[in-house]
Design a protein around this motif. Structure first.
Motif, PDB file in Angstrom:
ATOM      1  N   ALA A 109       0.843  -1.192   0.000  1.00  0.00           N
ATOM      2  CA  ALA A 109       0.000   0.000   0.000  1.00  0.00           C
ATOM      3  C   ALA A 109       0.878   1.243   0.000  1.00  0.00           C
ATOM      4  CB  ALA A 109      -0.892   0.021   1.234  1.00  0.00           C
ATOM      5  N   VAL A 111       0.519   5.019   1.218  1.00  0.00           N
ATOM      6  CA  VAL A 111      -0.318   5.871   2.053  1.00  0.00           C
ATOM      7  C   VAL A 111       0.172   7.310   1.893  1.00  0.00           C
ATOM      8  CG1 VAL A 111      -1.135   6.353   4.386  1.00  0.00           C
ATOM      9  CG2 VAL A 111      -0.690   3.991   3.689  1.00  0.00           C
ATOM     10  N   GLU A 122       1.296   3.371  11.222  1.00  0.00           N
ATOM     11  CA  GLU A 122       1.542   2.387  10.156  1.00  0.00           C
ATOM     12  C   GLU A 122       0.994   1.018  10.561  1.00  0.00           C
ATOM     13  OE1 GLU A 122       5.363   1.907   8.353  1.00  0.00           O
ATOM     14  OE2 GLU A 122       5.592   4.071   8.063  1.00  0.00           O
ATOM     15  N   ILE A 125      -2.873   1.072  10.423  1.00  0.00           N
ATOM     16  CA  ILE A 125      -3.346   1.046   9.036  1.00  0.00           C
ATOM     17  C   ILE A 125      -3.130  -0.341   8.439  1.00  0.00           C
ATOM     18  CG2 ILE A 125      -2.920   1.949   6.712  1.00  0.00           C
ATOM     19  CD1 ILE A 125      -2.186   4.643   8.125  1.00  0.00           C
ATOM     20  N   ILE A 140       3.578  -1.040   3.935  1.00  0.00           N
ATOM     21  CA  ILE A 140       3.187   0.349   3.701  1.00  0.00           C
ATOM     22  C   ILE A 140       4.380   1.188   3.277  1.00  0.00           C
ATOM     23  CG2 ILE A 140       2.367   2.450   4.855  1.00  0.00           C
ATOM     24  CD1 ILE A 140       0.522   0.702   6.491  1.00  0.00           C
ATOM     25  N   ASN A 142       4.988   5.204   2.837  1.00  0.00           N
ATOM     26  CA  ASN A 142       4.372   6.491   3.163  1.00  0.00           C
ATOM     27  C   ASN A 142       4.912   7.572   2.235  1.00  0.00           C
ATOM     28  OD1 ASN A 142       4.404   8.741   6.025  1.00  0.00           O
ATOM     29  ND2 ASN A 142       2.803   8.421   4.558  1.00  0.00           N
ATOM     30  N   ILE A 154      -5.133   6.137   0.668  1.00  0.00           N
ATOM     31  CA  ILE A 154      -4.422   4.860   0.637  1.00  0.00           C
ATOM     32  C   ILE A 154      -4.684   4.184  -0.708  1.00  0.00           C
ATOM     33  CG2 ILE A 154      -4.174   2.603   1.724  1.00  0.00           C
ATOM     34  CD1 ILE A 154      -5.288   3.918   4.291  1.00  0.00           C
TER      35      ILE A 154
END
Length: 181
Positions: A109, A111, A122, A125, A140, A142, A154
């Motif tokens: 993902a 974000v 984190e 999420i 994740i 970022n 996201i």
């Protein structure tokens, strides 16, 4: 037939073979190295596609460039060379990694936030969205994006969850202003 369609078939076949032989991690690592070599060495790709370089010379070049590969990887490179599909190697690697992540119930993902996420954010999420997606793990990345004003957006694959202030304002504008849909 398109290169992408052929690459998908090669990747699926290699994945099935690696899974059967229980060498998914080894093949994944080898594929990453092969992809990196092709991305960093433009000359190699040009030589392998050049019509004046004989098949035997191309074969020798592959063998010298990629020593120590497993039998399935060596066979894949030889087959790609024989079928003149060396340009598909990047697609094959990407598809193989996608299949591996699917097998292991892992997703990635991105974000987007105004400020960097804390490790607790984190984790929250990752836990929340991995459950929603039926995945065991959500990695994740970022990205800082001041244009979203606040909140977060996201992106997981082709799906976007937009909880940003900018997204909310855009939705509100579409509802209030005629012709803005």
């Amino acid at each position: 037939m398109s290169s992408i369609a052929a690459a998908n078939r090669y990747a699926v076949a290699l994945f099935d073979l690696a899974k059967e032989q229980n060498i998914l991690d080894d093949i994944s690592a080898e594929l990453k190295v092969v992809k990196q070599v092709f991305q960093e060495n433009d000359t190699l790709q040009k030589l392998l596609q050049h019509p004046k370089v004989s098949s035997d010379q191309k074969q020798q070049l592959i063998e010298e460039s990629f020593t120590g590969l497993s039998v399935p990887m060596g066979n894949l490179l030889k087959l790609l060379l024989k079928k003149q599909r060396m340009d598909a190697i990047t697609y094959i690697v990407d598809k193989f990694q996608e299949l591996l992540e699917e097998e292991r119930k892992v997703a990635n993902a991105v974000v987007y936030t105004v400020k960097p996420l804390t490790s607790e954010e984190e984790t929250m999420i990752s836990t929340t969205f991995s459950k929603k997606l039926g995945k065991d793990t959500l990695h994740i990345t970022n990205e800082i994006d001041p244009s979203i004003i606040g909140g977060m957006k996201i992106q997981i694959g082709d799906t976007i969850f937009d909880g940003s202030v900018k997204g909310q304002l855009n939705r509100l504008e579409r509802e209030l202003v005629p012709g803005k849909r």
